[in-house]
Design a protein around this motif. Structure first.
Motif, mmCIF file in Angstrom:
data_model
loop_
_atom_site.group_PDB
_atom_site.id
_atom_site.type_symbol
_atom_site.label_atom_id
_atom_site.label_comp_id
_atom_site.label_asym_id
_atom_site.label_seq_id
_atom_site.Cartn_x
_atom_site.Cartn_y
_atom_site.Cartn_z
ATOM 1 N N ILE A 33 -1.927 -12.109 -0.992
ATOM 2 C CA ILE A 33 -2.791 -13.036 -1.729
ATOM 3 C C ILE A 33 -2.169 -14.423 -1.781
ATOM 4 N N ALA A 34 -0.844 -14.523 -1.892
ATOM 5 C CA ALA A 34 -0.202 -15.840 -1.913
ATOM 6 C C ALA A 34 -0.445 -16.576 -0.597
ATOM 7 N N GLN A 35 -0.273 -15.882 0.514
ATOM 8 C CA GLN A 35 -0.533 -16.510 1.815
ATOM 9 C C GLN A 35 -1.996 -16.901 1.958
ATOM 10 N N GLN B 89 0.630 7.104 8.932
ATOM 11 C CA GLN B 89 1.609 7.800 9.763
ATOM 12 C C GLN B 89 2.244 6.848 10.767
ATOM 13 N N ARG B 90 1.426 5.943 11.327
ATOM 14 C CA ARG B 90 1.925 5.004 12.345
ATOM 15 C C ARG B 90 2.436 3.693 11.735
ATOM 16 N N GLY B 91 2.248 3.501 10.430
ATOM 17 C CA GLY B 91 2.690 2.265 9.798
ATOM 18 C C GLY B 91 1.866 1.056 10.183
ATOM 19 N N VAL B 92 0.560 1.239 10.389
ATOM 20 C CA VAL B 92 -0.325 0.158 10.813
ATOM 21 C C VAL B 92 -1.222 -0.242 9.638
ATOM 22 N N PRO B 93 -1.266 -1.519 9.270
ATOM 23 C CA PRO B 93 -2.094 -1.937 8.141
ATOM 24 C C PRO B 93 -3.588 -1.861 8.460
ATOM 25 N N VAL B 94 -4.373 -1.551 7.431
ATOM 26 C CA VAL B 94 -5.829 -1.424 7.575
ATOM 27 C C VAL B 94 -6.513 -2.515 6.764
ATOM 28 N N ILE B 95 -7.432 -3.223 7.417
ATOM 29 C CA ILE B 95 -8.335 -4.164 6.764
ATOM 30 C C ILE B 95 -9.726 -3.545 6.780
ATOM 31 N N THR C 137 -2.626 -13.195 7.280
ATOM 32 C CA THR C 137 -1.602 -12.835 6.289
ATOM 33 C C THR C 137 -0.696 -11.712 6.773
ATOM 34 N N LEU C 138 -1.129 -10.959 7.782
ATOM 35 C CA LEU C 138 -0.308 -9.863 8.295
ATOM 36 C C LEU C 138 0.810 -10.362 9.209
ATOM 37 N N GLN C 139 0.794 -11.666 9.535
ATOM 38 C CA GLN C 139 1.850 -12.268 10.359
ATOM 39 C C GLN C 139 1.993 -11.539 11.702
ATOM 40 N N LEU C 140 0.861 -11.234 12.316
ATOM 41 C CA LEU C 140 0.862 -10.543 13.603
ATOM 42 C C LEU C 140 1.263 -11.512 14.716
ATOM 43 N N PRO C 141 1.938 -11.026 15.747
ATOM 44 C CA PRO C 141 2.266 -11.904 16.874
ATOM 45 C C PRO C 141 1.002 -12.273 17.659
ATOM 46 N N ARG C 142 1.028 -13.396 18.320
ATOM 47 C CA ARG C 142 -0.104 -13.822 19.142
ATOM 48 C C ARG C 142 -0.405 -12.747 20.195
ATOM 49 N N GLY C 143 -1.675 -12.395 20.310
ATOM 50 C CA GLY C 143 -2.083 -11.386 21.287
ATOM 51 C C GLY C 143 -1.984 -9.967 20.780
ATOM 52 N N ALA C 144 -1.635 -9.766 19.516
ATOM 53 C CA ALA C 144 -1.518 -8.411 18.975
ATOM 54 C C ALA C 144 -2.859 -7.685 19.067
ATOM 55 N N LYS C 145 -2.804 -6.401 19.349
ATOM 56 C CA LYS C 145 -4.017 -5.594 19.452
ATOM 57 C C LYS C 145 -4.502 -5.191 18.054
ATOM 58 N N VAL C 146 -5.818 -5.295 17.863
ATOM 59 C CA VAL C 146 -6.434 -4.903 16.601
ATOM 60 C C VAL C 146 -7.591 -3.951 16.919
ATOM 61 N N LEU C 147 -7.478 -2.720 16.446
ATOM 62 C CA LEU C 147 -8.564 -1.756 16.650
ATOM 63 C C LEU C 147 -9.753 -2.133 15.790
ATOM 64 N N VAL C 148 -10.966 -2.028 16.353
ATOM 65 C CA VAL C 148 -12.192 -2.337 15.619
ATOM 66 C C VAL C 148 -13.324 -1.490 16.194
ATOM 67 N N PRO C 149 -14.190 -0.947 15.351
ATOM 68 C CA PRO C 149 -15.315 -0.170 15.880
ATOM 69 C C PRO C 149 -16.193 -1.012 16.792
ATOM 70 N N ALA C 150 -16.722 -0.403 17.830
ATOM 71 C CA ALA C 150 -17.582 -1.118 18.777
ATOM 72 C C ALA C 150 -18.986 -1.338 18.224
ATOM 73 N N LEU D 230 -9.513 0.755 -0.118
ATOM 74 C CA LEU D 230 -8.742 1.833 0.507
ATOM 75 C C LEU D 230 -7.641 1.281 1.410
ATOM 76 N N GLY D 231 -7.953 0.218 2.130
ATOM 77 C CA GLY D 231 -6.975 -0.406 3.002
ATOM 78 C C GLY D 231 -6.134 -1.425 2.259
ATOM 79 N N ARG D 232 -5.290 -2.141 3.017
ATOM 80 C CA ARG D 232 -4.440 -3.149 2.386
ATOM 81 C C ARG D 232 -5.256 -4.341 1.904
ATOM 82 N N ILE D 233 -6.345 -4.660 2.632
ATOM 83 C CA ILE D 233 -7.194 -5.796 2.287
ATOM 84 C C ILE D 233 -8.645 -5.370 2.491
ATOM 85 N N GLY D 234 -9.513 -5.753 1.572
ATOM 86 C CA GLY D 234 -10.947 -5.518 1.726
ATOM 87 C C GLY D 234 -11.697 -6.831 1.697
ATOM 88 N N CYS D 235 -12.710 -6.968 2.555
ATOM 89 C CA CYS D 235 -13.458 -8.217 2.687
ATOM 90 C C CYS D 235 -14.949 -7.954 2.488
#
Length: 399
Positions: free
Chosen positions: A206-208, A151-157, A73-86, A176-181
């Motif tokens: 939610i529509a997407q 500050q950086r304008g990056v959405p949080v899931i 739903t965030l319409q990220l480009p293919r290959g976009a980097k997504v930070l995630v805890p290890a 707290l973030g834009r989307i919670g799962c």
């Protein structure tokens, strides 16, 4: 208590679910879109959104699918980097890969939370999204994370699979973030065997998500939300068919009323056992961060002074001999929570020495909310005695 407690069976499904399941079986009406309105899945979505204080909710087949849809739903480009805890479960970076994005693994400390120095360093201009996994219900510093993200304008899931009922600064984790799962898998606070749900306040998200989840043609009309946005997305999005079916919703809905009790009892059980384990010089249960009120159904602790892998394995074996199963994350072969086993991630695997060191001595024990005080005493005593046995005979383990 003479024998170890069973920590794997879940609580019985409430009786209220059984009559609804029987009704569904008699009618054969299992598809969420057969009824024009008020299908069990639709009712669950409305009830869960109200429970969380969110505008919208969408029930799907698993939390992994909720994460996948959230990313799409965030319409990220293919290959976009997504930070995630290890420190998370393999399904979380898998969802990122499934969404055609690139996971960027962030170091995690020995308190199981995101290392904020590494997080900030890796939050570069080419990062498209942040997926914070509250692994095993441990909340990272969400104030700092959200401040940097905003500050950086990056959405949080938020991957809140283990955190239904957890609070941060008085706010519900997952909101707290834009989307919670969230997850309804067997070992979670609410058990449907499988299932997931996402929440958001964003009408376009939610529509997407509804359309991509499998609301083909005009089935989106059976969702009583954002009808002004569906027409915009009609026929522009792929269908991934991640829908939840009515039987799962019938199992989940009566359990929502049990959540507050399960959270209360789970936290009391965890803190009681933590107090006992922290009395051992060789076991350490990290404290929660001050703004966090947890909702645990398991307990994690670190082995202190067990410097060799042989000692850690010997501890596992000594605990198992007493009937208590302990998982040391990094010493369990092919463990799906050890980042070095995520060989499906494109590119070279990062070293992440801090997370690796934590995983090699971090232990995991099931601690469901239904356990009694004698159950808890048995588990804690078994763990304390097991590590004492190992440390009493250091020469047997090559030290």
């Amino acid at each position: 208590m003479s024998s170890a407690p069973n920590v794997y069976d879940a609580e019985p499904i409430p009786e209220a679910a059984r009559s609804e399941i029987d009704r569904l079986l008699q009618s054969g009406d299992l598809f969420r879109y057969t009824a024009p309105q008020d299908a069990p899945v639709a009712l669950l979505e409305a009830e869960f959104a109200e429970l969380m204080g969110s505008r919208f909710a969408l029930a799907v087949s698993s939390c992994s699918q909720a994460l996948f849809l959230a990313l799409k739903t965030l319409q990220l480009p293919r290959g976009a980097k997504v930070l995630v805890p290890a420190f998370t479960f393999a399904a979380v970076p898998s969802a990122i890969v499934h969404a055609d994005c690139q996971p960027v693994l962030v170091e995690v400390g020995d308190n199981y939370r995101v290392d904020m120095g590494d997080f900030e360093a890796k939050l570069t201009a080419d990062v498209g999204a942040i997926l914070i996994s509250h692994m095993r219900g441990h909340t990272s510093d969400m104030d700092a994370i959200m401040a940097l993200a905003d500050q950086r304008g990056v959405p949080v899931i938020e991957d809140a699979a283990h955190s239904l009922g957890t609070m941060w600064q008085g706010k519900k984790i997952g909101t707290l973030g834009r989307i919670g799962c969230f997850s309804f898998q067997s070992y979670k606070m609410i058990n449907a065997g499988e299932g997931g749900i996402l929440v958001t306040d964003d009408a376009d998200i939610i529509a997407q998500a509804i359309i991509m989840s499998g609301a083909y043609e005009h089935n989106w009309k059976k969702h009583p939300v954002v009808h002004d946005r569906f027409a915009h997305w009609q026929n522009k999005l792929p269908l991934y068919n991640t829908r939840m079916q009515n039987l799962s919703a019938a199992v989940i809905r009566p359990q929502l009323a049990e959540l507050a009790r399960r959270v209360r009892d789970g936290l009391a059980n965890h803190d009681y056992v933590a107090g006992l384990l922290n009395g051992s010089p060789w076991l350490d249960v990290p404290a929660p961060l001050l703004p966090e009120t947890r909702a645990p159904d398991s307990i994690q602790f670190n082995l202190v002074g067990l410097d060799s892998d042989e000692q850690a394995v010997a501890f596992q074996e000594a605990a198992m001999a007493r009937g208590v199963s302990v998982q040391v994350f990094g010493l369990s072969e092919n463990n799906a929570r050890a980042f070095w086993n995520w060989q499906f991630i494109p590119g070279e695997m990062p070293d992440l020495p801090q997370t690796r060191a934590m995983l090699m001595r971090a232990c995991d024990v099931r601690l469901p909310a239904r356990l009694t005080r004698p159950d808890l005493d048995y588990i804690a005593t078994a763990l304390i005695d097991a590590v004492a046995d190992v440390m009493a005979e250091p020469r047997a383990y090559g030290t």
